[in-house]
Design a protein around this motif. Structure first.
Motif, PDB file in Angstrom:
ATOM      1  N   PRO A 150      28.433  11.861   9.399  1.00 51.62           N
ATOM      2  CA  PRO A 150      27.767  11.447  10.632  1.00 51.62           C
ATOM      3  C   PRO A 150      28.487  10.322  11.382  1.00 51.62           C
ATOM      4  CG  PRO A 150      26.599  10.611   8.719  1.00 51.62           C
ATOM      5  CD  PRO A 150      27.688  11.498   8.216  1.00 51.62           C
ATOM      6  N   ARG A 151      29.452   9.580  10.734  1.00 54.68           N
ATOM      7  CA  ARG A 151      30.110   8.457  11.412  1.00 54.68           C
ATOM      8  C   ARG A 151      31.561   8.792  11.723  1.00 54.68           C
ATOM      9  NH1 ARG A 151      29.187   2.825   8.584  1.00 54.68           N
ATOM     10  NH2 ARG A 151      30.168   2.182  10.509  1.00 54.68           N
ATOM     11  N   PRO A 152      32.082   8.363  12.867  1.00 55.95           N
ATOM     12  CA  PRO A 152      33.498   8.572  13.183  1.00 55.95           C
ATOM     13  C   PRO A 152      34.375   7.759  12.214  1.00 55.95           C
ATOM     14  CG  PRO A 152      32.269   7.871  15.128  1.00 55.95           C
ATOM     15  CD  PRO A 152      31.357   7.758  13.952  1.00 55.95           C
ATOM     16  N   ILE A 153      35.577   8.248  11.935  1.00 53.32           N
ATOM     17  CA  ILE A 153      36.475   7.610  10.973  1.00 53.32           C
ATOM     18  C   ILE A 153      37.058   6.306  11.520  1.00 53.32           C
ATOM     19  CG2 ILE A 153      38.694   7.878   9.797  1.00 53.32           C
ATOM     20  CD1 ILE A 153      38.033  10.804   9.427  1.00 53.32           C
ATOM     21  N   GLN A 154      37.442   6.251  12.779  1.00 55.04           N
ATOM     22  CA  GLN A 154      38.106   5.070  13.339  1.00 55.04           C
ATOM     23  C   GLN A 154      37.284   3.789  13.181  1.00 55.04           C
ATOM     24  OE1 GLN A 154      39.071   6.503  17.229  1.00 55.04           O
ATOM     25  NE2 GLN A 154      41.127   7.161  16.603  1.00 55.04           N
ATOM     26  N   PRO A 155      36.010   3.782  13.488  1.00 54.79           N
ATOM     27  CA  PRO A 155      35.245   2.544  13.267  1.00 54.79           C
ATOM     28  C   PRO A 155      35.188   2.141  11.795  1.00 54.79           C
ATOM     29  CG  PRO A 155      34.060   3.984  14.771  1.00 54.79           C
ATOM     30  CD  PRO A 155      35.215   4.767  14.230  1.00 54.79           C
ATOM     31  N   LEU A 156      35.177   3.120  10.889  1.00 57.87           N
ATOM     32  CA  LEU A 156      35.169   2.811   9.464  1.00 57.87           C
ATOM     33  C   LEU A 156      36.477   2.140   9.046  1.00 57.87           C
ATOM     34  CD1 LEU A 156      33.539   6.030   7.951  1.00 57.87           C
ATOM     35  CD2 LEU A 156      32.508   3.769   8.192  1.00 57.87           C
TER      36      LEU A 156
ATOM     37  N   ALA B  26      39.525  -2.763   7.729  1.00 56.48           N
ATOM     38  CA  ALA B  26      40.647  -3.657   8.039  1.00 56.48           C
ATOM     39  C   ALA B  26      40.150  -5.066   8.340  1.00 56.48           C
ATOM     40  CB  ALA B  26      41.451  -3.106   9.216  1.00 56.48           C
ATOM     41  N   ASN B  27      39.066  -5.184   9.081  1.00 55.87           N
ATOM     42  CA  ASN B  27      38.500  -6.502   9.380  1.00 55.87           C
ATOM     43  C   ASN B  27      38.018  -7.201   8.112  1.00 55.87           C
ATOM     44  OD1 ASN B  27      39.013  -6.267  12.120  1.00 55.87           O
ATOM     45  ND2 ASN B  27      36.974  -5.477  12.593  1.00 55.87           N
ATOM     46  N   GLY B  28      37.390  -6.432   7.226  1.00 56.85           N
ATOM     47  CA  GLY B  28      36.934  -7.004   5.955  1.00 56.85           C
ATOM     48  C   GLY B  28      38.104  -7.492   5.110  1.00 56.85           C
ATOM     49  N   LEU B  29      39.165  -6.722   5.086  1.00 55.11           N
ATOM     50  CA  LEU B  29      40.350  -7.132   4.330  1.00 55.11           C
ATOM     51  C   LEU B  29      40.994  -8.377   4.933  1.00 55.11           C
ATOM     52  CD1 LEU B  29      41.949  -3.634   3.607  1.00 55.11           C
ATOM     53  CD2 LEU B  29      40.834  -5.156   1.959  1.00 55.11           C
ATOM     54  N   GLN B  30      41.008  -8.445   6.262  1.00 58.19           N
ATOM     55  CA  GLN B  30      41.572  -9.623   6.934  1.00 58.19           C
ATOM     56  C   GLN B  30      40.742 -10.866   6.620  1.00 58.19           C
ATOM     57  OE1 GLN B  30      44.492  -9.751   8.513  1.00 58.19           O
ATOM     58  NE2 GLN B  30      44.227 -11.941   8.777  1.00 58.19           N
ATOM     59  N   ARG B  31      39.411 -10.738   6.617  1.00 58.76           N
ATOM     60  CA  ARG B  31      38.546 -11.878   6.270  1.00 58.76           C
ATOM     61  C   ARG B  31      38.801 -12.326   4.831  1.00 58.76           C
ATOM     62  NH1 ARG B  31      34.865  -8.907   9.282  1.00 58.76           N
ATOM     63  NH2 ARG B  31      33.983  -7.943   7.420  1.00 58.76           N
TER      64      ARG B  31
END
Length: 109
Positions: free
Chosen positions: A6-12, A17-22
């Motif tokens: 149900p969710r698009p891949i790009q936002p995932l 990536a944002n979580g890894l950067q944090r």
């Protein structure tokens, strides 16, 4: 846009990536604010060094054991580097090897 359920891949991917950067920033802060770890010294290092120095003292002044004395020194010191100080008025001595490590640890205490 590609979809995976149900969710698009790009936002995932962006969220991951944002979580890894944090997490990367958290780890950088942790390392920057952590005290320096004490040097790890093998429990037998002091005994080994003491034995080597005793052997060296016993052979230094004996001409028959000059070769043995130089071998002991070679085991304790791997490399000696001489370099001029900033104003070139004296030489700085850097030693590398077992002896240098032991002296560095002793200096910190």
């Amino acid at each position: 846009m590609l979809r995976n359920g149900p969710r698009p891949i790009q936002p995932l991917i962006k969220e991951e990536a944002n979580g890894l950067q944090r997490r990367k920033e958290e780890l950088k802060d942790l390392v920057a604010n952590s005290p320096e770890a004490p040097p790890l010294v093998h429990p037998a290092m002091a005994e080994h060094f003491r034995n080597q120095v005793q052997n060296l003292i016993g052979t230094l002044n004996d001409p028959e054991h000059a070769t043995q004395s130089s071998e002991i020194v070679r085991k304790l010191i791997d490399q000696i580097v001489l370099s001029p100080n900033e104003d070139k008025s004296a030489l700085l001595v850097d030693m590398y090897g077992d002896l240098a490590g032991i002296l560095q640890i002793a200096e910190r205490r």
